[in-house]
Design a protein around this motif. Sequence first.
Motif, PDB file in Angstrom:
ATOM      1  N   THR A  88      81.129 -17.051  35.243  1.00  0.00           N
ATOM      2  CA  THR A  88      81.138 -16.734  33.818  1.00  0.00           C
ATOM      3  C   THR A  88      81.528 -15.283  33.585  1.00  0.00           C
ATOM      4  O   THR A  88      82.344 -14.979  32.716  1.00  0.00           O
ATOM      5  CB  THR A  88      79.752 -17.014  33.210  1.00  0.00           C
ATOM      6  N   ALA A  89      80.957 -14.375  34.375  1.00  0.00           N
ATOM      7  CA  ALA A  89      81.299 -12.960  34.242  1.00  0.00           C
ATOM      8  C   ALA A  89      82.770 -12.718  34.554  1.00  0.00           C
ATOM      9  O   ALA A  89      83.441 -11.954  33.853  1.00  0.00           O
ATOM     10  CB  ALA A  89      80.408 -12.126  35.149  1.00  0.00           C
ATOM     11  N   THR A  90      83.287 -13.381  35.575  1.00  0.00           N
ATOM     12  CA  THR A  90      84.698 -13.227  35.923  1.00  0.00           C
ATOM     13  C   THR A  90      85.586 -13.758  34.813  1.00  0.00           C
ATOM     14  O   THR A  90      86.602 -13.138  34.464  1.00  0.00           O
ATOM     15  CB  THR A  90      85.008 -13.958  37.244  1.00  0.00           C
ATOM     16  N   GLY A  91      85.208 -14.895  34.249  1.00  0.00           N
ATOM     17  CA  GLY A  91      85.977 -15.450  33.133  1.00  0.00           C
ATOM     18  C   GLY A  91      85.990 -14.521  31.928  1.00  0.00           C
ATOM     19  O   GLY A  91      87.014 -14.383  31.256  1.00  0.00           O
ATOM     20  N   ILE A  92      84.884 -13.852  31.663  1.00  0.00           N
ATOM     21  CA  ILE A  92      84.825 -12.907  30.544  1.00  0.00           C
ATOM     22  C   ILE A  92      85.731 -11.709  30.820  1.00  0.00           C
ATOM     23  O   ILE A  92      86.472 -11.260  29.953  1.00  0.00           O
ATOM     24  CB  ILE A  92      83.376 -12.458  30.294  1.00  0.00           C
ATOM     25  N   VAL A  93      85.673 -11.196  32.044  1.00  0.00           N
ATOM     26  CA  VAL A  93      86.466 -10.011  32.379  1.00  0.00           C
ATOM     27  C   VAL A  93      87.959 -10.307  32.325  1.00  0.00           C
ATOM     28  O   VAL A  93      88.738  -9.516  31.790  1.00  0.00           O
ATOM     29  CB  VAL A  93      86.064  -9.461  33.768  1.00  0.00           C
ATOM     30  N   ILE A  94      88.377 -11.446  32.876  1.00  0.00           N
ATOM     31  CA  ILE A  94      89.812 -11.752  32.884  1.00  0.00           C
ATOM     32  C   ILE A  94      90.230 -12.543  31.648  1.00  0.00           C
ATOM     33  O   ILE A  94      91.389 -12.941  31.538  1.00  0.00           O
ATOM     34  CB  ILE A  94      90.224 -12.496  34.169  1.00  0.00           C
ATOM     35  N   GLU A  95      89.299 -12.760  30.725  1.00  0.00           N
ATOM     36  CA  GLU A  95      89.541 -13.422  29.446  1.00  0.00           C
ATOM     37  C   GLU A  95      90.137 -14.814  29.623  1.00  0.00           C
ATOM     38  O   GLU A  95      91.126 -15.184  29.007  1.00  0.00           O
ATOM     39  CB  GLU A  95      90.439 -12.551  28.555  1.00  0.00           C
ATOM     40  N   GLN A  96      89.521 -15.594  30.519  1.00  0.00           N
ATOM     41  CA  GLN A  96      89.909 -16.976  30.742  1.00  0.00           C
ATOM     42  C   GLN A  96      88.644 -17.820  30.807  1.00  0.00           C
ATOM     43  O   GLN A  96      87.570 -17.319  31.142  1.00  0.00           O
ATOM     44  CB  GLN A  96      90.670 -17.148  32.057  1.00  0.00           C
ATOM     45  N   SER A  97      88.792 -19.105  30.532  1.00  0.00           N
ATOM     46  CA  SER A  97      87.652 -19.994  30.674  1.00  0.00           C
ATOM     47  C   SER A  97      87.423 -20.290  32.147  1.00  0.00           C
ATOM     48  O   SER A  97      88.293 -20.067  32.983  1.00  0.00           O
ATOM     49  CB  SER A  97      87.895 -21.290  29.897  1.00  0.00           C
ATOM     50  N   THR A  98      86.257 -20.819  32.464  1.00  0.00           N
ATOM     51  CA  THR A  98      85.965 -21.127  33.859  1.00  0.00           C
ATOM     52  C   THR A  98      86.861 -22.251  34.379  1.00  0.00           C
ATOM     53  O   THR A  98      87.154 -22.305  35.561  1.00  0.00           O
ATOM     54  CB  THR A  98      84.485 -21.493  34.055  1.00  0.00           C
ATOM     55  N   GLU A  99      87.311 -23.154  33.488  1.00  0.00           N
ATOM     56  CA  GLU A  99      88.222 -24.211  33.919  1.00  0.00           C
ATOM     57  C   GLU A  99      89.552 -23.616  34.375  1.00  0.00           C
ATOM     58  O   GLU A  99      90.133 -24.053  35.371  1.00  0.00           O
ATOM     59  CB  GLU A  99      88.458 -25.227  32.791  1.00  0.00           C
ATOM     60  N   GLU A 100      90.054 -22.631  33.643  1.00  0.00           N
ATOM     61  CA  GLU A 100      91.290 -21.962  34.055  1.00  0.00           C
ATOM     62  C   GLU A 100      91.076 -21.189  35.347  1.00  0.00           C
ATOM     63  O   GLU A 100      91.963 -21.106  36.191  1.00  0.00           O
ATOM     64  CB  GLU A 100      91.778 -21.019  32.952  1.00  0.00           C
ATOM     65  N   LEU A 101      89.888 -20.630  35.493  1.00  0.00           N
ATOM     66  CA  LEU A 101      89.562 -19.903  36.716  1.00  0.00           C
ATOM     67  C   LEU A 101      89.559 -20.851  37.914  1.00  0.00           C
ATOM     68  O   LEU A 101      90.056 -20.513  38.988  1.00  0.00           O
ATOM     69  CB  LEU A 101      88.202 -19.217  36.577  1.00  0.00           C
ATOM     70  N   HIS A 102      89.037 -22.044  37.738  1.00  0.00           N
ATOM     71  CA  HIS A 102      88.994 -23.028  38.829  1.00  0.00           C
ATOM     72  C   HIS A 102      90.391 -23.492  39.226  1.00  0.00           C
ATOM     73  O   HIS A 102      90.590 -23.971  40.346  1.00  0.00           O
ATOM     74  CB  HIS A 102      88.147 -24.226  38.427  1.00  0.00           C
ATOM     75  N   ALA A 103      91.354 -23.382  38.325  1.00  0.00           N
ATOM     76  CA  ALA A 103      92.715 -23.817  38.618  1.00  0.00           C
ATOM     77  C   ALA A 103      93.536 -22.745  39.338  1.00  0.00           C
ATOM     78  O   ALA A 103      94.640 -23.031  39.790  1.00  0.00           O
ATOM     79  CB  ALA A 103      93.424 -24.205  37.323  1.00  0.00           C
ATOM     80  N   THR A 104      93.017 -21.544  39.468  1.00  0.00           N
ATOM     81  CA  THR A 104      93.784 -20.468  40.107  1.00  0.00           C
ATOM     82  C   THR A 104      93.898 -20.700  41.606  1.00  0.00           C
ATOM     83  O   THR A 104      93.021 -21.298  42.231  1.00  0.00           O
ATOM     84  CB  THR A 104      93.126 -19.103  39.860  1.00  0.00           C
ATOM     85  N   PRO A 105      94.977 -20.235  42.213  1.00  0.00           N
ATOM     86  CA  PRO A 105      95.160 -20.410  43.662  1.00  0.00           C
ATOM     87  C   PRO A 105      94.061 -19.737  44.486  1.00  0.00           C
ATOM     88  O   PRO A 105      93.666 -20.263  45.524  1.00  0.00           O
ATOM     89  CB  PRO A 105      96.521 -19.759  43.929  1.00  0.00           C
ATOM     90  N   MET A 106      93.550 -18.595  44.036  1.00  0.00           N
ATOM     91  CA  MET A 106      92.503 -17.902  44.786  1.00  0.00           C
ATOM     92  C   MET A 106      91.236 -18.757  44.848  1.00  0.00           C
ATOM     93  O   MET A 106      90.621 -18.889  45.892  1.00  0.00           O
ATOM     94  CB  MET A 106      92.193 -16.553  44.137  1.00  0.00           C
TER      95      MET A 106
END
Length: 121
Positions: A88-106
């Motif tokens: 959640t904190a990472t999503g706030i910092v990079i201004e993306q939802s957690t679903e978009e975060l889960h789709a990232t290659p990293m």
Amino acid sequence: MFISEFLTFVAGVTAGPMWLVVVVALGLTVAISALTRIALKSVFGHAPQGMGKHEAPALMLIPEIILAVMILWFGIATPLPLVHGVETATGIVIEQSTEELHATPMYRAVFGTETAQSEVE
């Protein structure tokens, strides 16, 4: 030495007056040299007169053992509330939802492609 000092210099050089950058550099040089002197004296200096070397009591080792166990536990099986909090904190910092975060290659590389693919779909 620290990122904040580096960023202070970069901001001062790009936007501020140069005399202020020089004053900050001198102040940081004095502070870092004083801290270095204290650290070197404590590590390489002589022990005080009445102090001898001895083994630490077993009770002093308990906090270190607890810390080592917690580090291993968090490294092997991080608790889910902590993982969700970091996500959640990472999503706030990079201004993306957690679903978009889960789709990232990293995320896929770290947590496996099956988990990331099923969460995206």
